[in-house]
Design a protein around this motif. Structure first.
Motif, PDB file in Angstrom:
ATOM      1  N   GLU A   8       0.825  -1.208   0.000  1.00 34.99           N
ATOM      2  CA  GLU A   8       0.000   0.000   0.000  1.00 34.99           C
ATOM      3  C   GLU A   8       0.861   1.261   0.000  1.00 34.99           C
ATOM      4  OE1 GLU A   8      -3.279   0.315  -0.505  1.00 34.99           O
ATOM      5  OE2 GLU A   8      -3.184  -1.847  -0.834  1.00 34.99           O
ATOM      6  N   SER A   9       1.960   1.223   0.719  1.00 34.17           N
ATOM      7  CA  SER A   9       2.862   2.366   0.756  1.00 34.17           C
ATOM      8  C   SER A   9       3.477   2.622  -0.623  1.00 34.17           C
ATOM      9  CB  SER A   9       3.959   2.128   1.791  1.00 34.17           C
ATOM     10  OG  SER A   9       4.861   3.193   1.810  1.00 34.17           O
ATOM     11  N   LYS A  11       2.177   1.739  -3.528  1.00 36.07           N
ATOM     12  CA  LYS A  11       1.106   2.247  -4.388  1.00 36.07           C
ATOM     13  C   LYS A  11       0.883   3.732  -4.147  1.00 36.07           C
ATOM     14  CE  LYS A  11      -1.629  -1.965  -4.876  1.00 36.07           C
ATOM     15  NZ  LYS A  11      -2.919  -2.601  -4.535  1.00 36.07           N
ATOM     16  N   LYS A  12       0.821   4.102  -2.885  1.00 38.25           N
ATOM     17  CA  LYS A  12       0.536   5.484  -2.517  1.00 38.25           C
ATOM     18  C   LYS A  12       1.633   6.427  -2.994  1.00 38.25           C
ATOM     19  CE  LYS A  12      -0.053   8.322   1.594  1.00 38.25           C
ATOM     20  NZ  LYS A  12      -0.020   8.304   3.055  1.00 38.25           N
ATOM     21  N   ARG A  13       2.886   5.985  -2.911  1.00 34.87           N
ATOM     22  CA  ARG A  13       4.001   6.874  -3.225  1.00 34.87           C
ATOM     23  C   ARG A  13       4.437   6.824  -4.692  1.00 34.87           C
ATOM     24  NH1 ARG A  13       6.979   7.952   1.984  1.00 34.87           N
ATOM     25  NH2 ARG A  13       5.644   6.967   3.520  1.00 34.87           N
ATOM     26  N   PHE A  15       2.617   5.229  -7.564  1.00 34.37           N
ATOM     27  CA  PHE A  15       1.631   5.239  -8.640  1.00 34.37           C
ATOM     28  C   PHE A  15       1.317   6.624  -9.178  1.00 34.37           C
ATOM     29  CE2 PHE A  15      -0.342   0.870  -7.510  1.00 34.37           C
ATOM     30  CZ  PHE A  15       0.802   0.264  -7.946  1.00 34.37           C
ATOM     31  N   PRO A  16       1.392   7.695  -8.379  1.00 33.33           N
ATOM     32  CA  PRO A  16       1.160   9.022  -8.965  1.00 33.33           C
ATOM     33  C   PRO A  16       2.157   9.384 -10.077  1.00 33.33           C
ATOM     34  CG  PRO A  16       0.933   9.149  -6.604  1.00 33.33           C
ATOM     35  CD  PRO A  16       1.448   7.774  -6.921  1.00 33.33           C
TER      36      PRO A  16
END
Length: 132
Positions: A8-9, A11-13, A15-16
Motif C-alpha cells: 500500500e505504501s 502504491k501510494k508513493r 503510482f502518482p
C-alpha cells in the motif's frame, strides 16, 4: 500484515508518477513495457495521445527546417521534363497528397503492435537500432 502495508505504501508513493507526462512517455517508449506497463488503461491511452502530439511537433519542425533550407539553397529552376518518358509520373508524384496524420498514426501503431522486447533489452540501444 507488514507486506500489505508495504504494498500500500508503494502504491501510494509511486503510482502518482504514472500520471506525469514525462514518465508516461518514457514508459511508452521503452520497448520492454509500452502500454502494458500502465496500471491504469486511461494513463496508457493518455500516453499514446502525448506521443502523437510529440510526433506531430517533431514532423512539423522538420518540415519547417527542410522548407527553409530548400528556399535558401535551391533556386527554383523550371524543369524541362516534357521530353522525359516519365514526365507524367513526375507530375503525379508532385501532386500526390501526403497525410501527416495518417503517417504518424501508422508509425505509432506499427511500434505499439510489435512484440515487446525482452527484459534484457537496453531501450536506448533499441531506438538506436530501430529508428522508425
Amino acid at each position: 500484515m507488514f507486506c500489505n502495508g508495504l504494498i500500500e505504501s508503494v502504491k501510494k508513493r509511486l503510482f502518482p508518477y504514472e500520471t506525469r507526462s514525462n514518465t508516461k512517455l518514457a514508459t511508452l517508449l521503452d520497448s520492454r513495457f509500452k502500454k502494458e506497463a500502465f496500471r491504469s488503461k486511461d494513463n496508457g491511452a493518455s500516453a499514446t495521445s502525448l506521443l502523437e502530439n510529440e510526433m506531430y511537433a517533431i514532423v512539423r519542425k522538420r518540415e519547417e527546417i527542410n522548407r527553409s533550407a530548400t528556399d535558401q539553397t535551391q533556386p527554383t529552376i523550371p524543369k524541362h521534363s516534357t521530353s522525359s518518358l516519365f514526365a507524367f509520373l513526375e507530375t503525379r508524384i508532385a501532386e500526390k497528397s501526403k497525410s501527416l496524420t495518417a503517417d504518424i498514426l501508422i508509425t505509432k501503431r506499427q511500434y505499439l503492435e510489435r512484440p515487446n522486447s525482452s527484459e534484457e533489452t537496453n531501450p536506448l540501444l533499441f531506438w538506436k537500432v530501430n529508428i522508425i
